[in-house]
Design a protein around this motif. Sequence first.
Motif: not given
Lengths: 190, 190
Positions: A102-117
Motif C-alpha cells: 500500500f503506497p503511503i502517499k495515499n495518506i496525507h501528512k495532515h491526516q497522519v498528524n490528525h490520527l496521532k493527535r
Amino acid sequence: MIKYPIKKELKENDRIKSTANRGMNLESMINRTNEFYLDNDIAVIYKKPIPIQIVSVDYKKRSAARITEAYYKLPSTTDYNGIYKGKYIDFEAKETKSTTSFPIKNIHKHQVNHLKRVKEHGGISFIIVYFSRLEKIYFLDSDFVIEYYERSLKARKSIGLDEFEKNAYLIKEGYRKPVDYLSVLDKYYL
Amino acid sequence: MIKYPIKKELKENDRIKSTANRGMNLESMINRTNEFYLDNDIAVIYKKPIPIQIVSVDYKKRSAARITEAYYKLPSTTDYNGIYKGKYIDFEAKETKSTTSFPIKNIHKHQVNHLKRVKEHGGISFIIVYFSRLEKIYFLDSDFVIEYYERSLKARKSIGLDEFEKNAYLIKEGYRKPVDYLSVLDKYYL
C-alpha cells in the motif's frame, strides 16, 4: 506492471462473503456498515462530506441555490469519525489495486498528524486498507501508520502486504456489515 | 418588527470582550477557538465540511477538476465534532438576531436525533446559540434541545431568552478563545 492476485483456494465462507460485496467499493461498504451500526443503535459513525471550496453560486433561480464553480480541497482530517461505546473513533479508509503493498502517499501528512493527535487525546484512530484484488480488508492502528509514514520520509514508500499480515487485523466481511471494523475494537481495544 | 437590544451597562470586562470579537460571526469565532484548542493541544475539534451534492465536474482543464454544478444538501448530523479529554464532543452552532428567543426550526429534526444518539452512546452533545445583538453566547445541553424540540411540535416554536438564562450556560468570550465552550465542560461535565 500490474501483478494479478495469486490463485487461492476458496473455502465455503470466503465464497459467501466475496459474493455479498462483489463490485462494491470500500466507501460503499463502510457506509453500509455504518448504517447498520446506526440502525441497530451500535455506534454513531459518519463519513464527513468532501471538503469543497465554493467560488460562485447562482441564486437567480427560484429553486435551490446552484453552485456553478467550486474545487476540491485537500482534507485536513480523516474521512470518518464518531462514537462507539463512549469512545471517540477516527479513521481513514483507502483502497488499492496492488496485491503486494500500500503506497503511503495515499495518506496525507495532515491526516497522519490528525490520527496521532486523536490517539494522544484518548481516542481510537486507525486506517482501513482494502486490497481489492485480494479481497482483503485490513485494520491498521495509527501507531503503525505513524511509524510507516516516518519511514517513508527516508526509506520505503509503501507498506508491504507482509507488514499488514503481521501488524494489522483482518476485518471480517459480511452481508449486513460489509466491513465490520468494530469487531476489531471489541476484540483488541475495549 | 425587529427589536433592538436593550441598553445595558457595560462593565470593563464586557467592553474588552465585545471589542475583541466585534463583527465576527459565530462560525469564525468557533473556528478560531478550535484552532486555539488545536494549537495548544487542548482538544481536537473540527467543523465538518458543508455537504454538497455534486452533479457535474469538468475534468477537461489540465489543472484542478472544476465542479460546475452542485447543490447544498441538508446536513444529517451537526456541524462540529471531535475529542476533548478522551470524550466525544458533538455540537451545532446557530446565530440569531432576535433579542428575545431562538426559533427551534433552525435545528433540523435529523440534528436533534443525532444529538440524542450521541448522548445515549456516552458522548457530550449540545448546541451553541449566539444572540448577536445581545452579544451573548449560550451553551445548551442536548437534553434541553430535545425537550424544546418536542415541545415545538405541539406548542411554542422557539426557546425564550429566559429559558436560556435559566437552563443554559453563558460562554465566556475572549480574544484568543472567542467562544471558550470547553470551559463549560470543565466546570459542569468533567
